[in-house]
Design a protein around this motif. Structure first.
Motif, PDB file in Angstrom:
ATOM      1  N   LYS A  57      -0.850   6.703  -5.661  1.00 56.97           N
ATOM      2  CA  LYS A  57      -0.127   6.042  -4.567  1.00 56.97           C
ATOM      3  C   LYS A  57      -1.132   5.477  -3.562  1.00 56.97           C
ATOM      4  O   LYS A  57      -2.289   5.870  -3.548  1.00 56.97           O
ATOM      5  CB  LYS A  57       0.805   7.034  -3.855  1.00 56.97           C
ATOM      6  CG  LYS A  57       0.051   8.065  -2.971  1.00 56.97           C
ATOM      7  CD  LYS A  57       0.088   7.702  -1.528  1.00 56.97           C
ATOM      8  CE  LYS A  57      -0.947   8.180  -0.591  1.00 56.97           C
ATOM      9  NZ  LYS A  57      -1.963   9.106  -0.670  1.00 56.97           N
ATOM     10  N   ILE A 117      -1.100   4.208   0.817  1.00 58.68           N
ATOM     11  CA  ILE A 117      -0.320   4.021   2.035  1.00 58.68           C
ATOM     12  C   ILE A 117      -0.483   2.570   2.465  1.00 58.68           C
ATOM     13  O   ILE A 117      -1.606   2.107   2.662  1.00 58.68           O
ATOM     14  CB  ILE A 117      -0.791   4.990   3.143  1.00 58.68           C
ATOM     15  CG1 ILE A 117      -0.532   6.436   2.701  1.00 58.68           C
ATOM     16  CG2 ILE A 117      -0.074   4.683   4.463  1.00 58.68           C
ATOM     17  CD1 ILE A 117      -1.039   7.495   3.664  1.00 58.68           C
ATOM     18  N   GLU A 167      -0.649   5.259   8.216  1.00 55.92           N
ATOM     19  CA  GLU A 167      -1.436   6.490   8.124  1.00 55.92           C
ATOM     20  C   GLU A 167      -1.908   6.882   9.530  1.00 55.92           C
ATOM     21  O   GLU A 167      -2.085   6.030  10.397  1.00 55.92           O
ATOM     22  CB  GLU A 167      -2.638   6.368   7.163  1.00 55.92           C
ATOM     23  CG  GLU A 167      -3.584   5.219   7.390  1.00 55.92           C
ATOM     24  CD  GLU A 167      -3.065   3.968   6.717  1.00 55.92           C
ATOM     25  OE1 GLU A 167      -2.379   3.210   7.425  1.00 55.92           O
ATOM     26  OE2 GLU A 167      -3.354   3.737   5.540  1.00 55.92           O
ATOM     27  N   HIS A 168      -2.099   8.136   9.735  1.00 57.87           N
ATOM     28  CA  HIS A 168      -2.528   8.750  11.007  1.00 57.87           C
ATOM     29  C   HIS A 168      -1.423   8.720  12.074  1.00 57.87           C
ATOM     30  O   HIS A 168      -1.058   9.784  12.573  1.00 57.87           O
ATOM     31  CB  HIS A 168      -3.836   8.139  11.542  1.00 57.87           C
ATOM     32  CG  HIS A 168      -5.018   8.624  10.765  1.00 57.87           C
ATOM     33  ND1 HIS A 168      -5.499   9.898  10.886  1.00 57.87           N
ATOM     34  CD2 HIS A 168      -5.756   8.028   9.795  1.00 57.87           C
ATOM     35  CE1 HIS A 168      -6.517  10.060  10.053  1.00 57.87           C
ATOM     36  NE2 HIS A 168      -6.679   8.942   9.379  1.00 57.87           N
ATOM     37  N   VAL A 176       1.536   8.443  11.545  1.00 59.46           N
ATOM     38  CA  VAL A 176       2.636   9.225  10.954  1.00 59.46           C
ATOM     39  C   VAL A 176       2.549  10.701  11.371  1.00 59.46           C
ATOM     40  O   VAL A 176       3.565  11.380  11.505  1.00 59.46           O
ATOM     41  CB  VAL A 176       2.633   9.072   9.403  1.00 59.46           C
ATOM     42  CG1 VAL A 176       1.478   9.802   8.745  1.00 59.46           C
ATOM     43  CG2 VAL A 176       3.955   9.536   8.809  1.00 59.46           C
ATOM     44  N   GLY A 196      -7.695   9.519  -1.538  1.00 59.95           N
ATOM     45  CA  GLY A 196      -6.439   9.210  -0.858  1.00 59.95           C
ATOM     46  C   GLY A 196      -5.393   8.617  -1.774  1.00 59.95           C
ATOM     47  O   GLY A 196      -4.416   8.049  -1.311  1.00 59.95           O
ATOM     48  N   SER A 211       2.052  16.386   4.809  1.00 58.70           N
ATOM     49  CA  SER A 211       3.271  15.758   5.324  1.00 58.70           C
ATOM     50  C   SER A 211       4.345  15.664   4.249  1.00 58.70           C
ATOM     51  O   SER A 211       5.522  15.582   4.554  1.00 58.70           O
ATOM     52  CB  SER A 211       2.946  14.360   5.846  1.00 58.70           C
ATOM     53  OG  SER A 211       2.449  13.555   4.800  1.00 58.70           O
ATOM     54  N   ASP A 231       2.596  12.321  -0.133  1.00 59.69           N
ATOM     55  CA  ASP A 231       2.028  12.231  -1.491  1.00 59.69           C
ATOM     56  C   ASP A 231       2.988  12.809  -2.526  1.00 59.69           C
ATOM     57  O   ASP A 231       3.133  12.263  -3.619  1.00 59.69           O
ATOM     58  CB  ASP A 231       0.704  12.998  -1.582  1.00 59.69           C
ATOM     59  CG  ASP A 231      -0.457  12.215  -0.989  1.00 59.69           C
ATOM     60  OD1 ASP A 231      -0.199  11.184  -0.344  1.00 59.69           O
ATOM     61  OD2 ASP A 231      -1.603  12.644  -1.171  1.00 59.69           O
ATOM     62  N   THR A 253      -9.973  12.951   4.945  1.00 63.13           N
ATOM     63  CA  THR A 253      -8.680  13.047   5.636  1.00 63.13           C
ATOM     64  C   THR A 253      -8.615  14.207   6.621  1.00 63.13           C
ATOM     65  O   THR A 253      -8.204  14.036   7.768  1.00 63.13           O
ATOM     66  CB  THR A 253      -7.537  13.169   4.614  1.00 63.13           C
ATOM     67  OG1 THR A 253      -7.593  12.053   3.733  1.00 63.13           O
ATOM     68  CG2 THR A 253      -6.182  13.190   5.303  1.00 63.13           C
ATOM     69  N   VAL A 309      -8.188  13.441  10.598  1.00 64.75           N
ATOM     70  CA  VAL A 309      -6.959  13.911  11.264  1.00 64.75           C
ATOM     71  C   VAL A 309      -7.338  14.847  12.420  1.00 64.75           C
ATOM     72  O   VAL A 309      -6.799  14.735  13.531  1.00 64.75           O
ATOM     73  CB  VAL A 309      -6.008  14.605  10.261  1.00 64.75           C
ATOM     74  CG1 VAL A 309      -4.877  15.330  10.990  1.00 64.75           C
ATOM     75  CG2 VAL A 309      -5.422  13.593   9.277  1.00 64.75           C
ATOM     76  N   GLY A 326      -5.034   5.333   3.847  1.00 60.21           N
ATOM     77  CA  GLY A 326      -5.189   6.789   3.742  1.00 60.21           C
ATOM     78  C   GLY A 326      -6.001   7.353   4.882  1.00 60.21           C
ATOM     79  O   GLY A 326      -6.037   6.802   5.979  1.00 60.21           O
ATOM     80  N   GLY A 327      -6.686   8.445   4.610  1.00 61.40           N
ATOM     81  CA  GLY A 327      -7.370   9.204   5.644  1.00 61.40           C
ATOM     82  C   GLY A 327      -8.519   8.492   6.330  1.00 61.40           C
ATOM     83  O   GLY A 327      -8.821   8.748   7.485  1.00 61.40           O
TER      84      GLY A 327
HETATM   85  O1  PMV Z   1      -5.785  10.371   2.523  1.00 57.89           O
HETATM   86  P1  PMV Z   1      -4.329  10.338   2.200  1.00 57.89           P
HETATM   87  O2  PMV Z   1      -3.867   9.178   1.406  1.00 57.89           O
HETATM   88  O3  PMV Z   1      -3.767  11.656   1.745  1.00 57.89           O
HETATM   89  O4  PMV Z   1      -3.574   9.992   3.566  1.00 57.89           O
HETATM   90  C1  PMV Z   1      -3.609  10.777   4.693  1.00 57.89           C
HETATM   91  C2  PMV Z   1      -2.576  10.256   5.626  1.00 57.89           C
HETATM   92  C3  PMV Z   1      -2.705  10.774   7.028  1.00 57.89           C
HETATM   93  O5  PMV Z   1      -1.683  10.115   7.779  1.00 57.89           O
HETATM   94  C4  PMV Z   1      -4.054  10.412   7.596  1.00 57.89           C
HETATM   95  C5  PMV Z   1      -2.532  12.277   7.098  1.00 57.89           C
HETATM   96  C6  PMV Z   1      -1.132  12.776   6.776  1.00 57.89           C
HETATM   97  O6  PMV Z   1      -1.009  14.007   6.531  1.00 57.89           O
HETATM   98  O7  PMV Z   1      -0.157  12.015   6.795  1.00 57.89           O
END
Ligand code: PMV
Length: 308
Positions: A8, A10, A14-15, A17, A96, A140, A143, A182, A186, A266-267
């Motif tokens: 997947k 995003i 991201e963040h 969220v 990510g 969250s 994923d 990530t 975060v 992503g992160g």
């Molecule tokens: O790195 P990824 O794709 O797992 O994305 C993390 C997304 C964040 O918003 C940075 C953290 C989260 O838990 O939603």
């Protein structure tokens, strides 16, 4: 039994969220994760690129999978002597792209298939989250949903729904080759939010607004505007110190070679970026430019892959 899930990315959100704003995630059906499971081994056995051996001795990075398998057998009411799991993955780890949730989802689907039992979305989600909680602490759930979804997902405060997609356009995803951070990004943003709230909070709210507008672009086929929203999201994330020189370089290369928009996904501080292109020809030119600018790998993804 056989189970398939996918990677997947995003699209946006991201963040922000993490602070209750919405996010949009896209299943990448062409980047497949497959799990097969059969009876017959003297003990539970696990084979993947990362590890081959008894399930009981799975390395720390995979212990979430073991917990998901146990929870799954409990749910099924089965106590088999020996199961043989074989994982085949096209999803890179720690980029990510959701590899941990994708493995867990594929294994759960394979076990339900082995015992010929129906599997609803909520049960699948709960069993994948058993694994994700061990792998990521406080996931969250994005994923867990996106790696087994048919359609793009809108996510906000634990609520998910499928998004209608009318957009024409092609995404290019590129891997910086650097492990995503990530957990660190975060945590850093959390510290900055606490220390400089008046600087950080408006950016987070703005990312939420960009995400809501992006949803409209997907529903009404407005690729040019979606590109602008992606560019602004990248600038906001960079201002929050979530980007890196490598991500910035790939974003600039994509824009210089005709992308409508580009951002980290992503992160951040590693992992992947995504660019939106008008068509397949433009996407392959952008993919070439990204490889020439240091990307380790690229994937091309069409909206037509989603159900109308
Ligand atoms: O790195 P990824 O794709 O797992 O994305 C993390 C997304 C964040 O918003 C940075 C953290 C989260 O838990 O939603």
């Amino acid at each position: 039994g056989h189970g398939v899930t996918c990677g997947k990315f995003i699209l946006i959100g991201e963040h922000s969220v993490v602070y209750g704003e919405p996010a949009i995630a896209m299943p990448l059906h062409s980047v497949r994760m497959s799990a097969r499971v059969a009876h017959g081994a003297p003990e539970h056995w696990f084979e993947s690129e990362l590890y081959q051996g008894p399930l009981a001795r799975l390395p720390a990075s995979l212990t979430g999978i073991k917990a998901a398998i146990e929870a799954c057998l409990e749910e099924l009411g089965e106590r088999p002597d020996g199961l043989n799991f074989i994982i085949e993955s096209e999803v890179p780890t720690e980029r990510g792209m959701g590899s941990s949730a994708a493995v867990a989802g594929a294994v759960v689907r394979a076990l339900f298939d082995l015992y010929r039992r129906p599997l609803d979305r909520d049960t699948l989600f709960a069993l994948v989250q058993v694994s994700e909680r061990i792998a990521h602490g406080n996931p969250s759930g994005l994923d867990a949903v996106a790696t087994s979804a048919a359609a793009p997902i809108h996510f906000q405060r634990g609520e998910f729904r499928d998004l209608p997609i009318a957009l024409t356009g092609v995404f290019v995803i590129a891997d910086t080759g650097i492990k995503g951070g990530t957990r660190q990004t975060v945590a850093d943003l959390g510290a900055r939010f606490a220390a400089e709230r008046s600087e950080v909070e408006p950016r987070i709210l703005r990312l939420g607004k960009l995400t809501e507008e992006a949803r409209g672009c997907l529903a009404h086929d407005r690729p040019a505007r979606l590109g602008e929203l992606m560019n602004e999201a990248h600038a906001q994330l960079a201002a929050l110190d979530i980007s890196s020189p490598e991500l910035d370089r790939l974003v600039e290369a994509a824009l210089a070679h005709g992308a409508l928009g580009a951002k980290l996904t992503g992160g951040g501080r590693g992992g992947c970026m995504v660019a939106l292109c008008t068509d397949a020809e433009a996407a392959s030119a952008v993919a070439q430019a990204l490889l020439a600018s240091g990307a380790r790998q690229t994937w091309i993804h069409r909206f037509e892959e989603y159900p109308a």
